[in-house]
Design a protein around this motif. Structure first.
Motif, PDB file in Angstrom:
ATOM      1  N   ASN A 241       0.610  -1.222   0.420  1.00 40.95           N
ATOM      2  CA  ASN A 241      -0.010   0.014  -0.357  1.00 40.95           C
ATOM      3  C   ASN A 241       0.485   0.585  -0.063  1.00 40.95           C
ATOM      4  OD1 ASN A 241      -2.256  -1.317   0.182  1.00 40.95           O
ATOM      5  ND2 ASN A 241      -2.113  -1.312   2.241  1.00 40.95           N
ATOM      6  N   VAL A 242       1.817   1.253  -1.255  1.00 38.67           N
ATOM      7  CA  VAL A 242       2.459   2.784  -1.320  1.00 38.67           C
ATOM      8  C   VAL A 242       1.763   3.774  -1.514  1.00 38.67           C
ATOM      9  CG1 VAL A 242       4.469   3.215  -2.461  1.00 38.67           C
ATOM     10  CG2 VAL A 242       4.421   1.036  -1.767  1.00 38.67           C
ATOM     11  N   ARG A 243       1.964   4.799  -0.848  1.00 36.84           N
ATOM     12  CA  ARG A 243       0.937   6.111  -1.427  1.00 36.84           C
ATOM     13  C   ARG A 243       1.922   6.857  -1.273  1.00 36.84           C
ATOM     14  NH1 ARG A 243      -0.967   3.126   3.354  1.00 36.84           N
ATOM     15  NH2 ARG A 243       0.251   3.891   4.417  1.00 36.84           N
ATOM     16  N   ASP A 275       0.355  -0.461  -5.448  1.00 37.81           N
ATOM     17  CA  ASP A 275       0.187  -2.068  -4.746  1.00 37.81           C
ATOM     18  C   ASP A 275       1.100  -1.965  -4.050  1.00 37.81           C
ATOM     19  OD1 ASP A 275      -2.988  -1.272  -5.375  1.00 37.81           O
ATOM     20  OD2 ASP A 275      -2.534  -3.100  -7.317  1.00 37.81           O
ATOM     21  N   SER A 276       2.405  -2.084  -4.352  1.00 40.47           N
ATOM     22  CA  SER A 276       3.420  -3.015  -3.870  1.00 40.47           C
ATOM     23  C   SER A 276       4.447  -2.659  -4.312  1.00 40.47           C
ATOM     24  CB  SER A 276       3.408  -4.301  -3.590  1.00 40.47           C
ATOM     25  OG  SER A 276       3.095  -5.239  -4.733  1.00 40.47           O
ATOM     26  N   LEU A 277       5.487  -2.798  -3.975  1.00 40.20           N
ATOM     27  CA  LEU A 277       6.840  -2.491  -4.303  1.00 40.20           C
ATOM     28  C   LEU A 277       7.557  -3.289  -3.793  1.00 40.20           C
ATOM     29  CD1 LEU A 277       8.606  -0.448  -6.223  1.00 40.20           C
ATOM     30  CD2 LEU A 277       9.353   0.283  -4.220  1.00 40.20           C
ATOM     31  N   ASN A 278       8.882  -4.545  -4.193  1.00 44.67           N
ATOM     32  CA  ASN A 278       9.284  -5.233  -4.079  1.00 44.67           C
ATOM     33  C   ASN A 278      10.479  -5.110  -3.187  1.00 44.67           C
ATOM     34  OD1 ASN A 278       7.212  -7.690  -4.075  1.00 44.67           O
ATOM     35  ND2 ASN A 278       7.597  -7.611  -6.565  1.00 44.67           N
ATOM     36  N   PRO A 279      11.273  -5.799  -2.576  1.00 41.32           N
ATOM     37  CA  PRO A 279      12.773  -6.113  -2.658  1.00 41.32           C
ATOM     38  C   PRO A 279      13.818  -5.503  -3.677  1.00 41.32           C
ATOM     39  CG  PRO A 279      11.897  -6.879  -1.445  1.00 41.32           C
ATOM     40  CD  PRO A 279      11.120  -7.817  -2.098  1.00 41.32           C
TER      41      PRO A 279
END
Length: 504
Positions: A241-243, A275-279
């Motif tokens: 949940n990156v904003r 939505d998401s950000l992987n490593p």
């Protein structure tokens, strides 16, 4: 009875639990008694003569286990009438007395069951298993869990007695508050200085947001500025949940660049989500906006995600206002008869965001055409040319209109050239027009009359009587002379500047 055989029985009993080794039974007999034979349950026999006083009968048993009995039967014939005494003795190897004492000792062992990788801030359940692998009970057992965070207090629990060979399980709930390698330390102690220790490492995974924003160091008012925004997950877990929020500088206006972004707070804040950000993954966005206020403009970008993740970055752009001049020339719509005035209108407009100062305009005519009047600003007229000076300042969006009237002396196509110079801006504008002058019957009759042709006098005296009068001028420095033959446009004060822009 004398001379009669009698049987005597000797029984040996080992009442102990330990066997008798090298056992020998000795039976002493008088010399007047004869041994006719012997029967034994085990072992061997032997008669040892000892003279007239007597003899000895030997019974060699050797090994006699504990709690067993053996028997010896002797057949004896007395030869005299007297009491028969049988003396019995025994010999065996002495046995050592030995006792075995069992020493009991508890042995503690401690192990942990649970995940070796956990997420930051998430509760995880671990089981500590405390075993007693010794042969004695462990008493007053206490297990202590060392703190995970410096400054916290250890947590202890009294287990009590752990019998030999048994195990007890203790459940522990942990919530990791530090990312990276985390070590769980525990120690169990019992009476008698018995203890067991545990040191287990677990990996705490957590996302780590990084934000960078790059933009122009200098930008002009009204121009579109492009900012590059980069977000990166430098952690070991996905960011959920990156904003993202970009705060537009005062006087700025978002133009384009980020799909799905929405404007809030009267257009001063731009927000969008991921939505998401992987490593190790990086995302780049281009934000385009216009800046309308001179000075330092700060673009601030913030990024948040679940698990209390946050990062921010800011960049500053110096916004400068600049004047931008444009020259438009309106010439006569068609051919002009000789002797009539041709009107040329110069529109000098500032389409920039800063006032233009030090503006100078000039009008030049090819040979055969002379200016007769000018208006709109202070000016100086000379053969074939008009110089306007002290124009302005021209405010942003402002315009100055200059008019020049001229008459042709010879028929044909004649060139009009207008130039605008602004030394502070380094600007030189130019525009040329061609006008056809023709001779009709009226103009031919007027041309046959003698008339002075020299340069027009200064000031409004040479202007058409119907035109507005211009104020008196101070005579400027003389302009360069025209070339012989076809008139060439004179050199101008802007010769050291960029080549002029020519609009036709």
């Amino acid at each position: 009875l004398v001379g009669k055989e009698s049987t005597y029985e000797i029984t040996v009993h080992n009442a102990g639990e330990v066997a008798a080794e090298e056992l020998v039974i000795f039976v002493s007999l008088p010399g007047w008694a004869d041994v006719l034979g012997a029967e034994v349950s085990t072992g061997s026999t032997q008669v040892v003569p000892a003279g007239e006083a007597g003899r000895t009968f030997l019974w060699k048993l050797g090994h006699l286990p504990g709690a067993t009995r053996e028997r010896l039967a002797l057949r004896i014939v007395p030869r005299e009438s007297r009491p028969l005494d049988l003396a019995v003795r025994w010999e065996y190897k002495p046995t050592l007395s030995q006792a075995t004492i069992e020493v009991q000792e508890p042995k503690l062992s401690l192990r942990m069951e649970g995940p070796r990788e956990v997420m930051y801030g998430k509760k995880e359940l671990f089981t500590l298993r405390l075993s007693n692998t010794g042969n004695g009970d462990a008493e007053n057992v206490v297990i202590t869990l060392m703190p995970l965070t410096p400054g916290d207090q250890p947590v202890s629990q009294n287990i009590g007695i752990i019998p030999a060979g048994e195990e007890k399980a203790i459940e522990v709930e942990l919530t990791a508050r530090h990312a990276g390698q985390l070590q769980i330390n525990a120690v169990a102690k019992a009476d008698g200085n018995f203890e067991a220790q545990l040191a287990e490492k677990i990996l705490v995974r957590r996302a780590a947001l990084q934000v960078e924003v790059d933009g122009p160091q200098v930008q002009y008012v009204g121009a579109v500025a492009t900012y590059r925004i980069r977000i990166r997950n430098a952690g070991t877990a996905p960011a959920r949940n990156v904003r993202l929020t970009a705060t537009i500088p005062p006087g700025g206006k978002y133009v384009s660049g980020i799909e799905g972004a929405r404007l809030e707070a009267n257009g001063t804040r731009l927000q969008w989500t991921s939505d998401s950000l992987n490593p190790t993954v990086e995302q780049t966005y281009l934000l385009r906006c216009t800046l309308s206020l001179p000075g330092d403009s700060r673009l601030e970008v913030g990024c948040t995600a679940d698990d209390e993740l946050a990062a921010a970055a800011v960049t500053t752009t110096r916004v400068e206002a600049v004047a931008d001049l444009v020259l438009e020339v309106k010439d006569p719509a068609g051919p002009v008869p000789l002797g009539e005035e041709a009107l040329y209108i110069l529109h000098v407009r500032n389409r920039g965001t800063k006032s233009a100062e030090g503006v100078q305009a000039m009008a030049f005519f090819s040979r055969g055409v002379e200016p007769v009047a000018a208006e709109g600003a202070e000016h100086h007229m000379a053969p074939g040319q008009v110089v306007f000076h002290a124009i302005g300042p021209i405010a942003p969006g402002g315009e100055v209109t200059l008019r020049v009237r001229a008459r042709a002396e010879t028929a044909g196509n004649h060139v009009f050239r207008a130039e605008v110079h602004c030394k502070p801006l380094g600007t030189r504008l130019a525009s040329e027009r061609t006008t056809l002058f023709y001779q009709d019957r009226t103009s031919a009759q007027q041309a046959s009359r003698p008339a002075p042709l020299g340069p027009a006098p200064l000031g409004p005296a040479n202007a058409d009587p119907g035109e507005p009068k211009l104020p008196d001028q101070q005579t400027p420095p003389p302009l360069p002379p025209t070339a012989g033959g076809t008139r060439s446009f004179p050199a101008s004060p802007g010769d050291q500047m960029q080549p002029p822009k020519v609009e036709r």
